[in-house]
Motif scaffolding. Structure first.
Motif, short mmCIF file in Angstrom:
data_model
loop_
_atom_site.label_atom_id
_atom_site.label_comp_id
_atom_site.label_asym_id
_atom_site.label_seq_id
_atom_site.Cartn_x
_atom_site.Cartn_y
_atom_site.Cartn_z
N TRP A 177 0.72 -1.09 0.08
CA TRP A 177 -0.03 0.21 0.03
C TRP A 177 0.88 1.19 -0.05
CZ3 TRP A 177 -4.58 -1.15 4.09
CH2 TRP A 177 -5.28 -2.22 3.24
N ASP A 231 2.53 1.74 -3.36
CA ASP A 231 1.81 1.94 -4.60
C ASP A 231 1.51 3.52 -4.43
OD1 ASP A 231 1.42 -0.39 -5.32
OD2 ASP A 231 -0.39 -0.80 -4.44
N ALA A 232 1.18 3.97 -3.14
CA ALA A 232 0.85 5.58 -2.90
C ALA A 232 2.26 6.26 -3.45
CB ALA A 232 0.61 5.59 -1.54
N GLY A 236 4.35 5.50 -5.50
CA GLY A 236 4.79 5.20 -6.83
C GLY A 236 4.01 6.15 -7.83
N GLN A 237 2.73 6.51 -7.19
CA GLN A 237 1.80 7.63 -7.82
C GLN A 237 1.89 9.05 -7.46
OE1 GLN A 237 -2.40 6.15 -7.93
NE2 GLN A 237 -1.54 4.06 -7.17
N SER A 238 3.17 9.37 -6.60
CA SER A 238 3.19 10.65 -6.18
C SER A 238 4.50 11.50 -6.74
CB SER A 238 3.37 10.52 -4.52
OG SER A 238 2.15 10.13 -4.26
N TYR A 239 4.54 12.50 -6.79
CA TYR A 239 5.71 13.34 -7.20
C TYR A 239 5.76 14.71 -6.16
CZ TYR A 239 9.69 15.47 -9.73
OH TYR A 239 10.79 15.84 -9.99
N ALA A 247 10.38 9.39 -5.84
CA ALA A 247 9.14 10.21 -5.74
C ALA A 247 9.61 11.73 -5.58
CB ALA A 247 8.04 9.88 -4.81
#
Length: 253
Positions: free
Chosen positions: A156, A159-160, A162-165, A199
């Motif tokens: 979890w 995944d979070a 991996g979708q953040s910058y 990230a």
């Protein structure tokens, strides 16, 4: 020398040479052997040393990891100075990431009230600390909570991230060395820290000098992946220059 200073000296010496001897410490510090044994008992209760016959060894050598509460009690002045110096790296607005750790937690406590920030963190204490501040948009990176560090790890969390910058990631570490880079005892936390580096546009490492040359099981980053390393003056100038030669700007405060 105060008891706290003596105990910190004992911990530093144990980490540097791999063990401490009661008789040698007693002679060096000009105190009784009983005083040293009491110090070792205190440090063992805090999860920093493990008593052995005639002395003690650092828990890192046994594969143990001090709990967050134990780490938070040591080098408090140095950690406060590091956190204050890190304020200069906090942007006026945008997204930042705060790793789990006793020094990054101090930065969370003093984040300015006049900046519009989105704060991502996988640290449960940090999330609770900043969640009630109306000027901050707080995003908690969920997952399995490690009881020892109160950090969220596993799929979890990955995944979070991996979708953040984010603009800046403020990272913590258990160990840092020129030879092996950044290390931590737990592989799950190492994976999360690697994802944090990926990230972020910039990486700022916050770590006191006792983390130097304390290598641990799981490696999560190279020094050239760190933009700025903020530490205390316990790090000597020669070692600071050696670290800078590998990439990061070193700030000793």
């Amino acid at each position: 020398m105060y008891a706290e200073e003596r105990q910190q000296h004992i911990v530093d010496h144990a980490r540097r040479v791999g063990r401490v001897d009661v008789a040698e410490l007693s002679a060096e510090l000009t105190v009784t052997g009983e005083t040293i044994r009491r110090d070792l008992s205190v440090l063992e209760r805090h999860g920093l040393l493990r008593r052995v016959h005639g002395g003690a060894i650092p828990v890192e050598r046994l594969g143990f990891e001090p709990a967050l509460a134990a780490r938070d009690e040591l080098l408090t002045a140095e950690k406060d100075r590091i956190a204050k110096a890190a304020l200069a790296e906090v942007p006026e607005e945008g997204a930042i990431l705060l790793d789990a750790g006793s020094t990054t937690a101090r930065l969370a406590e003093i984040l300015p009230g006049d900046r519009k920030l989105t704060v991502l963190t996988n640290a449960l204490p940090t999330a609770l600390s900043v969640a009630t501040r109306s000027h901050l948009n707080v995003l908690f990176i969920g997952g399995r909570i490690r009881g020892r560090t109160l950090a969220c790890v596993d799929p979890w969390a990955l995944d979070a991230l991996g979708q953040s910058y984010v603009e800046i990631a403020f990272l913590a570490t258990n160990g840092i060395s020129v030879e092996r880079g950044l290390t931590t005892p737990d592989q799950a936390e190492a994976a999360v820290k690697r994802a944090m580096i990926a990230a972020a546009r910039r990486v700022v490492l916050l770590a006191d000098h006792t983390k130097l040359s304390a290598d641990h099981l799981a490696r999560f980053g190279d020094l050239n992946e760190v933009d700025t390393f903020i530490t205390d003056t316990g790090l000597d100038e020669r070692t600071a220059a050696e670290i800078e030669s590998r990439g990061p700007t070193v700030i000793r405060t």
